[in-house]
Design a protein around this motif. Sequence first.
Motif, PDB file in Angstrom:
ATOM      1  N   THR A   1      46.140 -19.513  -1.050  1.00 25.91           N
ATOM      2  CA  THR A   1      47.276 -19.041  -0.238  1.00 25.91           C
ATOM      3  C   THR A   1      48.465 -19.975  -0.432  1.00 25.91           C
ATOM      4  OG1 THR A   1      45.649 -18.447   1.402  1.00 25.91           O
ATOM      5  CG2 THR A   1      47.935 -18.349   2.090  1.00 25.91           C
ATOM      6  N   HIS A   2      49.634 -19.354  -0.641  1.00 29.61           N
ATOM      7  CA  HIS A   2      50.849 -20.178  -0.685  1.00 29.61           C
ATOM      8  C   HIS A   2      51.284 -20.401   0.763  1.00 29.61           C
ATOM      9  CE1 HIS A   2      54.881 -21.558  -1.563  1.00 29.61           C
ATOM     10  NE2 HIS A   2      54.560 -21.603  -2.840  1.00 29.61           N
ATOM     11  N   PRO A   3      51.453 -21.630   1.211  1.00 28.51           N
ATOM     12  CA  PRO A   3      51.698 -21.870   2.634  1.00 28.51           C
ATOM     13  C   PRO A   3      53.007 -21.291   3.154  1.00 28.51           C
ATOM     14  CG  PRO A   3      51.947 -23.897   1.378  1.00 28.51           C
ATOM     15  CD  PRO A   3      51.407 -22.885   0.448  1.00 28.51           C
ATOM     16  N   GLU A   4      54.054 -21.297   2.315  1.00 27.61           N
ATOM     17  CA  GLU A   4      55.345 -20.804   2.809  1.00 27.61           C
ATOM     18  C   GLU A   4      55.502 -19.307   2.608  1.00 27.61           C
ATOM     19  OE1 GLU A   4      57.836 -23.701   0.896  1.00 27.61           O
ATOM     20  OE2 GLU A   4      56.571 -25.024   2.105  1.00 27.61           O
TER      21      GLU A   4
ATOM     22  N   ARG B   1      53.090 -17.219   2.341  1.00 26.33           N
ATOM     23  CA  ARG B   1      52.036 -16.563   3.118  1.00 26.33           C
ATOM     24  C   ARG B   1      51.392 -15.408   2.359  1.00 26.33           C
ATOM     25  NH1 ARG B   1      51.125 -19.251   6.797  1.00 26.33           N
ATOM     26  NH2 ARG B   1      52.564 -20.373   8.110  1.00 26.33           N
ATOM     27  N   CYS B   2      51.232 -15.564   1.044  1.00 29.75           N
ATOM     28  CA  CYS B   2      50.492 -14.540   0.317  1.00 29.75           C
ATOM     29  C   CYS B   2      49.392 -15.226  -0.478  1.00 29.75           C
ATOM     30  CB  CYS B   2      51.423 -13.761  -0.604  1.00 29.75           C
ATOM     31  SG  CYS B   2      52.505 -14.814  -1.556  1.00 29.75           S
ATOM     32  N   THR B   3      48.342 -14.501  -0.725  1.00 25.79           N
ATOM     33  CA  THR B   3      47.136 -15.078  -1.328  1.00 25.79           C
ATOM     34  C   THR B   3      46.925 -14.511  -2.726  1.00 25.79           C
ATOM     35  OG1 THR B   3      46.270 -15.024   0.898  1.00 25.79           O
ATOM     36  CG2 THR B   3      44.753 -15.621  -0.826  1.00 25.79           C
TER      37      THR B   3
ATOM     38  N   ASN C   1      38.213 -20.182  -0.239  1.00 30.25           N
ATOM     39  CA  ASN C   1      39.589 -20.009   0.226  1.00 30.25           C
ATOM     40  C   ASN C   1      40.266 -21.367   0.188  1.00 30.25           C
ATOM     41  OD1 ASN C   1      38.887 -17.399   0.774  1.00 30.25           O
ATOM     42  ND2 ASN C   1      38.535 -17.766   2.954  1.00 30.25           N
TER      43      ASN C   1
ATOM     44  N   VAL D   1      44.297 -23.523   0.173  1.00 29.62           N
ATOM     45  CA  VAL D   1      45.739 -23.456   0.420  1.00 29.62           C
ATOM     46  C   VAL D   1      46.416 -24.339  -0.621  1.00 29.62           C
ATOM     47  CG1 VAL D   1      45.769 -25.363   2.077  1.00 29.62           C
ATOM     48  CG2 VAL D   1      47.500 -23.611   2.190  1.00 29.62           C
TER      49      VAL D   1
END
Lengths: 476, 260
Positions: free
Chosen positions: B184-187, B189-191, B255, B257
Motif C-alpha cells: 500500500t502506498h501510504p499517501e 492509499r492504493c494497493t 500485506n 506499506v
Amino acid sequence: MNMETSQAGMGNNTVMCLLTDPEGTNLGSAMYIPQTAGPLQLTQLVNRFLNNEEMLPYSFYVSDEELLVPVGTYLEKNQVSVEKVLTIVYQQQAVFRIRPVNRCSQTIAGHAEAVLCVSFSPDGKQLASGSGDTTVRLWDLYTETPLFTCKGHRNWVLSIAWSPDGKHLVSGSKSGEICCWNPKKGELDGNPLTGHKKWITGISWEPVHLSSPCRRFVTSSKDGDARIWDVTLKKTLICLSGHTLAVTCVKWGGDGIIYTGSQDCTIKMWETTQGKLIRELKGHGHWVNSLALSTEYVLRTGAFDHTGRQYPPNEEMKKALERYNQTKGDSPERLVSGSDDFTMFLWEPSVSKQPKKRLTGHQQLVNHVYFSPDGKWIASASFDRSVRLWNGVTGQFVTAFRGHVGPVYQVSWSADSRLLLSGSKDSTLKIWEIRTKTLKQDLPGHADEVFAVDWSPDGEKVVSGGKDKVLKLWKG
Amino acid sequence: MPQGDYIELHKKRHGRRLDYEERKRKKEARQVHKRSKQAQNSIGIKGKMIAKKNYAEKAQMKKTLKMHEESSSRRKADEDVQEGAVPAYLLDRENTTRAKVLSNTIKQKRKEKAGKWEVPLPKVRPVAEDEMFRVIRSGKRKTKQWKRMVTKATFVGPGFTRKPPKYERFIRPSGLRFTKAHVTHPELRCTFCLEIIGIKKNPNGPMYTSLGVMTRGTIIEVNVSELGLVTPAGKVVWGKYAQVTNNPENDGCINAVLLV
C-alpha cells in the motif's frame, strides 16, 4: 473640461466612473471618462476637482486592486460591464520619493556586545544605539564614526527612545533602570531613574502636539506595570498597574491615551491625567507582542517633516498638530496588535471594545507590527519567515513577502510609505516595494542575526545592528 | 574550693606574682587547644554532651553574625551582566541555541548510521524461537532432533535450490513461500501486488533475515517498476522498501506499506 465627452449615453468608448476617497466620500458625481484614460489623466482630474495648487501624486484602486493601466484595458481584462458605474478610490501618495538604499556605506564597530536597539532622532540627524555591553552610543552621521559612549547602565540596554523634539534621549535596561541622556554632549542627565523591578520592554514619549516642550514619557516593564515619568523632575508621575503578567509594549496615542499590550493576552487603555484604566481590549489567545498606531510615525517625528526645517518651540506644537491631523484625517485612530497566537487584531479603540478585524494568515508568532507613515498599510513581521502586508484601513490582506530564510525580527517603513525594510535572523535585510509588491533590494552583509533596523525620517540612511556587534549604515 | 578567705588575704597583703598577667594571658591562650583536645578525645556520653554544647554555641554565633551583617539600606544586589545579549522581544523565549541544533544533527546522523530508520511500525512483538521453528525428528529411530522447520512465511530467491536433504538444517516448506506482496502506498492509499526482491531486515534477528523469514515488521524490498517512479536525476526507480504489516502465516498473504 475636455475629459468629459459630449457623447452622453454612448457606451462605446466611455465609462461611467465615480471617484471616491478612501473614507468613502464621493468626489463630485458619476461622470463619463474615456476608456483611454490612465492613472495620469485621472490624477489630473482629481487635482482639478480638489483645486490643488500643485499637482499632487495619487494612486487609484478599483475594488482593492491598483489601477496601473488605462481604464479600458482594465475593463477588458476583468470583463467588467460598461453599463455599471465603476468606483475608483483615489489615495494621495507622498509628494517626496525616497530612494531605495542599496549599498552598505559603512560598518561601524564600537560595541563590545550585540547591538539590541537602534533609533534615529526625529530630525534624522543623530543616531543612537543600545547594546548588551551596557552602553548607549551616539554616532555621527556625517563622518559615520562613533561620537559618544554613554555609560551609566548596569545591564543590557534593551530599548531607547528619542523625544519627538529631538532634545532628550531615554534608554531602559535589563535591571529596570532608565537613564536620560543629553544627546549633544553624550552625558548622563541626572541619576538613573529607578522604580521598575524587572527589565524595561518599551518606552514611548508623549506627542508634541499634546504638550510642548516634551516632558513626559511612559515605560513598560516585565514586572507588569507601566510608569509615566517626567524627564525634568526625574521621577515617576503615575504608575499604571493592572496587568497580571509582563507588559510587552506601550504606545502613547495621539489623542492622549496610553495603550499597553501584555503577556496576559489583553490590551489596556489608560488616561494620562490620573492614570485610570479606560478600557480593556480582549481577544487574543496568547501574548500580545507588539502594538502599532496608525499615526505612530507622525507622532514619533513630531514637527519635523521631509523638508527638514527646524521650528521654534511654540510653533512646534502647532506644526505637529497640523501634521497629525493631516495623517489622521477624519477617521478615528486605529490600533493593530500582533500576538503569539499567530494572528493580529485591528482595533478602533475610541469607537468600540470589539476588534474591527482579525488578521489571520501567519503560520508562526507575529513579532512586530508597524503602520506605514501615511497609515494606509500595515506590515507584520513573523517568525514564519514572511512579512505580510495588510490594508491599513480595512485590514484586508494584500500580499505576503517571502524571501527570508529565518524568522523576521523587525520591520521599518521609509518616510514616503513606498518601501518597506525587514531584518531577520538569517542576517540579511530586505527592501520590499509596495507598488509592485516584490523584493526591491537584498542587503546581505551582517555576520549574524539582525536584531534592530531603522530608517531615518529624512529617508537618506538605513541603520541595522545585530548580534555581530557592528552597526551597518546603508545608503542609496 | 578554699574554705575561708586566706587566698584573698594573701593577695591583699602581698600582691600578685610579678608575671601574673603574662601567665594568665598565656594560660587563657592555651585553653583553646585544651578545649579542642578535650572535645576530640572524650568518648561516650561525656563526648556527646560536649559536642552538643559546642554545636549550640556555633549556631548561636552564626545567628548573631548574620544579624550584624543585615544593613538597614535596601539595595538590590548587583546582577552580573550576562553574555549572549538578546533584545527584549527574545528575552522570554527559549530559543534553541546553536549548540543544541548541532547536537541534534549529530544525533540524527548517528541514528542513520545505526540503521534506525523511521518506519511505520517501530516496535513489533518479538517472536520466540520455539514459535518460529518446529522440531523435526529424523533418523532411523527418530531420535535425532537437529532439524528445524520454519512455521512462518518465507521468501526464497528465484534461483533457490535446496541443500541436500541429508544436510539441510532449516526446512522452508514450499507452502509457506511467497513471491508477491500487497503493498500500500501510504499517501495515495492504493494497493498494488508487487514482486518481492529480497528481505532487508527482520527485527527478530539477523538469523531470520538470512533465512528469509517474513514476520510482522520485516522490511522487504519490492519491485516498483510498475508504478513508474522516477528519481529527480531522471533514472527509473525499480526497487523500494516496504514494511510488512500483517501476520502472513495467519492470513496467507503478505500485506506491506511502502516506505516513502
